[in-house]
Design a protein around this motif. Structure first.
Motif, short mmCIF file in Angstrom:
data_model
loop_
_atom_site.label_atom_id
_atom_site.label_comp_id
_atom_site.label_asym_id
_atom_site.label_seq_id
_atom_site.Cartn_x
_atom_site.Cartn_y
_atom_site.Cartn_z
N ALA A 33 0.68 -1.58 -0.24
CA ALA A 33 -0.09 -0.12 0.01
C ALA A 33 0.89 1.71 0.01
CB ALA A 33 -1.25 -0.11 1.51
N ASP A 34 1.90 1.27 0.77
CA ASP A 34 3.07 2.18 1.23
C ASP A 34 3.23 2.86 -0.36
OD1 ASP A 34 2.44 3.02 3.28
OD2 ASP A 34 3.92 1.62 3.98
N VAL A 35 3.86 1.08 -0.97
CA VAL A 35 4.77 1.26 -2.49
C VAL A 35 3.35 1.69 -3.59
CG1 VAL A 35 5.19 0.06 -4.49
CG2 VAL A 35 6.22 -0.30 -2.27
N GLU A 36 2.00 1.52 -3.51
CA GLU A 36 1.15 2.11 -4.59
C GLU A 36 0.89 3.97 -4.53
OE1 GLU A 36 -1.97 -0.41 -3.54
OE2 GLU A 36 -1.18 -2.32 -4.71
N ARG A 37 1.02 3.88 -2.96
CA ARG A 37 0.69 5.19 -2.31
C ARG A 37 1.64 6.53 -2.96
NH1 ARG A 37 -1.87 3.83 2.20
NH2 ARG A 37 0.51 3.77 3.50
N ALA A 38 2.96 6.14 -3.15
CA ALA A 38 3.69 6.70 -3.35
C ALA A 38 4.13 6.96 -4.99
CB ALA A 38 5.14 6.13 -3.32
N GLU A 39 3.55 5.58 -5.74
CA GLU A 39 3.78 5.54 -7.66
C GLU A 39 2.47 6.39 -7.30
OE1 GLU A 39 3.73 1.54 -8.21
OE2 GLU A 39 5.35 1.45 -8.31
N GLU A 40 1.42 6.54 -7.03
CA GLU A 40 -0.09 7.51 -6.80
C GLU A 40 1.07 9.05 -6.47
OE1 GLU A 40 -2.69 6.43 -5.02
OE2 GLU A 40 -3.53 4.55 -5.78
N ALA A 41 1.15 9.73 -5.65
CA ALA A 41 2.05 10.88 -5.23
C ALA A 41 3.60 11.04 -6.23
CB ALA A 41 2.64 10.63 -4.15
N LYS A 42 3.50 9.85 -7.24
CA LYS A 42 4.68 9.97 -8.14
C LYS A 42 3.95 10.83 -9.20
CE LYS A 42 8.64 8.63 -10.26
NZ LYS A 42 9.91 7.73 -10.07
N ALA A 43 3.35 10.20 -9.46
CA ALA A 43 2.07 10.74 -10.86
C ALA A 43 2.10 11.92 -10.60
CB ALA A 43 1.24 8.74 -11.02
N ASP A 44 0.86 11.57 -10.06
CA ASP A 44 0.21 13.35 -9.21
C ASP A 44 1.40 14.26 -9.57
OD1 ASP A 44 -2.10 12.11 -9.29
OD2 ASP A 44 -1.84 12.00 -7.44
N ALA A 45 2.34 14.29 -8.99
CA ALA A 45 3.29 15.24 -9.13
C ALA A 45 3.40 15.68 -10.02
CB ALA A 45 4.30 14.79 -8.22
N THR A 46 3.56 14.55 -10.76
CA THR A 46 4.55 14.46 -12.94
C THR A 46 3.26 15.06 -13.80
OG1 THR A 46 4.22 12.67 -13.02
CG2 THR A 46 6.03 12.86 -12.55
N HIS A 47 1.96 15.90 -13.04
CA HIS A 47 0.53 15.67 -14.15
C HIS A 47 0.80 16.96 -14.05
CE1 HIS A 47 1.24 11.84 -15.59
NE2 HIS A 47 -0.38 11.97 -15.27
#
Length: 100
Positions: A86-100
């Protein structure tokens, strides 16, 4: 993100270790059963059967306690693994949100 991936990797390693302990536990249980059978064959008489029954009862109780510890360890590993994923998924989502 590296910490989360490391946590997932450690969780998977713990899972593999648990599986190995469970395999060893099953092997030990078979060895104990074989030993009890051999001892039972070697000892004859009413007294020896009572003693053998007490030994078998003690071994069964120890096996139950060990199995309970294994189940608790498995539950802990599963929870850690779930949290790490879950932590990895949240980190990936945060990274994706930050790049958009």
């Amino acid at each position: 993100m590296n910490q989360q991936e490391e946590a997932v990797r450690k969780s998977m390693e713990k899972q593999r270790e648990l599986e190995e302990v469970e395999r060893e536990f099953r092997q030990l249980k078979r060895q104990q059963e074989d030993l009890l059978a051999q001892v039972g064959n070697a000892w004859r008489g009413n007294h020896s059967e009572n003693k053998l029954g007490a030994i078998a009862l003690d071994l069964t109780q120890e096996q139950r306690m060990t199995q309970k510890r294994l189940y608790n360890l498995d539950d802990q590993i599963q929870a850690e693994h779930k949290q790490a994923k879950a932590d990895v998924e949240r980190a990936e989502e945060a990274k994706a949100d930050a790049t958009h």
